[in-house]
Design an enzyme around this catalytic site. Structure first.
Site, PDB file in Angstrom:
ATOM      1  CG  ASP A 158      -2.242   9.132   8.068  1.00 42.31           C
ATOM      2  OD1 ASP A 158      -2.511   7.893   8.219  1.00 42.31           O
ATOM      3  OD2 ASP A 158      -2.709   9.543   6.961  1.00 42.31           O
ATOM      4  CD  GLU A 182      -2.743   0.852   2.748  1.00 42.66           C
ATOM      5  OE1 GLU A 182      -3.033  -0.351   3.225  1.00 42.66           O
ATOM      6  OE2 GLU A 182      -2.950   1.806   3.176  1.00 42.66           O
TER       7      GLU A 182
END
Ligand SMILES: Cc1ncc(COP(=O)(O)O)c(C=O)c1O
Lengths: 256, 408
Positions: free
Chosen positions: A58, A47
């Site tokens: 994040d 990924e």
């Protein structure tokens, strides 16, 4: 069935290992060497993070890797340039993961076309609403044979999980706890949620992500799922590495 | 109050999907879906409860001190040759318009059963207004603020702490409002059940732009009544307001949006000049993009990375603009001007000397453009004086014309 993600899951139903790395990190031209090492030492899916200045989902570790990649000069244009011939060496499925804004500016159709040209198999765009994907973009992704993977969380209702399962392709990304990436919430408490997901018998395979950092957490996450995704822990390992290749070898040996 | 009025069908109000024209929406990761969906599903119904309206009205009256005066600024009017009225949001409890919204949202949060409140702040006015209502209601309060803003708005940091809030520095990116907002959103992702996010401007995912605008719409509701009393007509010729994310402007415009005779003027922060590379004039520098889960005009690089904005005023130092305003810009319903740091400072000194009112730096941007609109002598002009200047005293003293630095 030409998509590499589907081919992988057709042959492997348990313990699928997906590792996230930020493109252009630690150095701009590390993208391909990191991907090659990941494949060599046994990663099933890669990924690849498309760095964004304001990655809302994040935590600090992936944020910092994105900031560094951007200052290294990474962008979608540079990334597609780097990926031009990557299929000569890399055969595992590759997904691009990132935020909608840079992709919108690049142009959805352009983006999908480029992905297909270089050999990317799927995309994860956490801030693309499912409704908008269905009403505007789905035909474009399908035309280029790209799988769009959606997320579910412990707070997602069964009705919505079923909806997500019907729209998602390739696999479903089950976030282990409601959190940003890299928060150390205890995986032990999540087994009930993983079991609940398993019992739904979804059409897509399920990979569990967020909070997996070693063999123990990987094993815990994959009892009731098809595999797991590791991000923050891998970025940390790259941050500390003096030699990328051996650091990656060691990291994967510590998970499998 | 008319905060819960039905606006369906108006060209300038939000549609059922959360859009103003092509701007708006809710571009949220799945982790935020339950929180945002809960708000989308409930906000109008809660605003429409009779008990809610009553409590909101009563707190605005007895606690905030509303209605805020509409003050005819005689000497300013003489100078600019028009009838200039100042809507005195600076006289609200806590010193700015921000408290109208925090009162509304804290009442909503209580009805949703939330026990923990988070907020972002730039100038610190929204942080103070949030910490204040949390003290009032006895709820835990965490405020995210960019490290740079913590330094330049120190008095407000002290106020928040005294009010019992935890102030968390946002150290990523430009370390200003945008980054504070990122951190607040991340906190919300990590606390999906007990926490309400009191967003401080008319930006962010649907329903925030509409919800914040409705709470701030009390500004234009009062202007209408007050103008009728003072001038015999409800509608001014011009309404002028500064724009960070756009909440004071949205509130000042709201009841005039569908009155084509009322000219709306929005003033963005020009920083050191729109093309200096140090500016926050989003409509001039931005392209369509997504910031804080809203599709709107956005300052960004050609690769789609969000640009770090600049303004002397922490409250306007934001690289986006609320989706309502992007729509008003694109449709031409509002005229967008911008004021530089220096123009805003000059306007602040001018208002202080002509009227004895020290305005917030943000509000000074709106005042700075009085000389750039071709008013007729009979024109009625309302300027939203969104806040007072206490928090900006250090900047004002440092930049005072003739100040050599030794007398500070
Ligand atoms: C006094 C004052 N005016 C204006 C603003 C800008 O915000 P908005 O555009 O949401 O009114 C702020 C923000 O901090 C403020 O403190």
């Amino acid at each position: 069935m030409s998509n590499r993600i589907d081919q992988l899951f057709a042959g492997k139903r348990k313990g699928v290992l997906n590792i996230y790395c930020t493109a252009g990190f630690p150095e701009l031209n590390d993208t391909l060497p990191v991907m090659k090492a990941l494949q060599q030492y046994g990663t099933d899916i890669i990924e690849l993070g498309m760095p964004f200045s304001d990655p809302l989902a994040d935590g600090p570790v992936i944020q910092d890797s994105s900031t560094r990649a951007i200052s290294n000069g990474m962008s979608l244009r540079v990334l597609f340039e780097q990926l031009k011939n990557f299929r000569e060496d890399i055969h595992v499925p590759v997904l691009l993961m990132g935020y909608l804004n840079p992709v919108l500016l690049y142009g959805i159709e352009n983006f999908c076309k480029k992905c297909a040209e270089v050999g990317v198999d799927g995309v994860i765009l956490p801030d693309l609403p499912m409704d908008e994907y269905e009403s505007e973009y789905r035909p474009v992704f399908e035309k280029y044979g790209l799988h769009l993977v959606f997320l579910v969380t412990p707070e997602t209702s069964e009705e919505r999980i079923r909806k997500i399962d019907s729209v998602s392709k390739g696999f479903i990304y089950a976030v282990s706890s409601s959190s940003t990436t890299g928060t150390d919430k205890d995986m032990g408490h999540q087994q009930a949620y993983f079991e609940r997901l398993e019992a739904l018998q979804l059409k897509n395979p399920v990979l569990i992500g967020f909070g997996i950092k070693d063999k123990a957490t990987f094993d815990a996450a994959t009892v009731h799922s098809n595999g797991g995704v590791i991000g923050t822990a891998f970025i940390r390992a790259l941050e500390k590495a003096t030699n990328l290749d051996s650091a990656i070898q060691q990291f994967i040996a510590g998970v499998k | 109050m008319k905060i819960a009025g039905n606006t369906f069908g108006s060209k300038y109000h939000v549609d059922e999907k959360g859009f103003y024209g092509r701007f708006g929406g809710a571009y949220i990761p799945e982790m935020l879906y339950p929180n945002v969906e809960e708000l989308q599903r409930n906000y109008l119904a809660i605003l429409r409860e009779p008990g809610f309206q009553e409590e909101f009205d009563q707190l605005l009256r007895d606690y905030v001190g509303r209605p805020s005066p509409l003050y005819f600024a005689k000497r300013l009017s003489e100078k600019y040759k028009a009838k200039i009225y100042l809507k005195r949001e600076d006289l609200n409890h806590t010193g700015a318009h921000k408290v109208n919204n925090t009162i509304g949202q804290i009442l909503l949060a209580k009805r949703l059963g939330k026990t923990r409140i988070i907020a972002e702040t730039g100038a610190g006015q929204h942080g103070v207004a949030t910490a204040t209502v949390c003290a009032l209601m006895g709820l835990e309060c965490v405020v995210y603020m960019g490290s740079i803003d913590i330094k330049r708005q120190a008095p407000n940091v002290a106020r928040m702490k005294m009010l019992g809030a935890t102030v968390v520095p946002a150290t990523s990116g430009s370390q200003t409002l945008k980054d504070a907002c990122n951190e607040a959103i991340r906190d919300w992702i990590n606390n999906p059940v007990n926490t309400h996010y009191i967003l401080g401007t008319a930006a962010g995912p649907h329903p925030y732009p509409d919800m914040v605008t409705r709470f701030q719409s009390v500004i234009s509701e009062e202007i209408k009544k007050q103008l009728l009393e003072k001038t015999g007509r409800e509608n001014p010729d011009y309404v002028m307001a500064c724009i960070g994310g756009g909440s004071n402007a949205a509130g000042a415009y709201y009841h005039f949006l569908d009155e084509p005779g009322v000219k709306l003027i929005a003033i963005e922060a020009g920083g050191k000049g729109v093309h200096s590379g140090h500016s926050a004039a989003t409509t001039q520098l931005g392209k369509l993009g997504i910031i804080h889960a809203s599709k709107t005009l956005l300052m960004q690089t050609e690769d789609g990375q969000i640009t770090e904005p600049y303004s002397i005023s922490a409250g306007l130092d934001y690289p986006g603009i609320g989706p309502l305003h992007a729509h008003l810009y694109e449709t031409g319903r509002a005229t967008f001007l911008n004021a530089t740091d220096d123009e805003a400072l000059a306007a602040a000194y001018e208002l202080t000397r002509l009227e004895g009112i020290i305005p917030a730096l943000e509000s000074s941007h709106a005042l700075a453009k009085l000389g750039q609109v071709a008013f007729k002598p009979d024109d009625v002009v309302v300027v939203c004086l969104s806040g007072r200047g206490d928090k900006d005293m250090e900047t004002y003293i440092r930049n005072l014309p003739g100040n050599t630095g030794d007398n500070v």
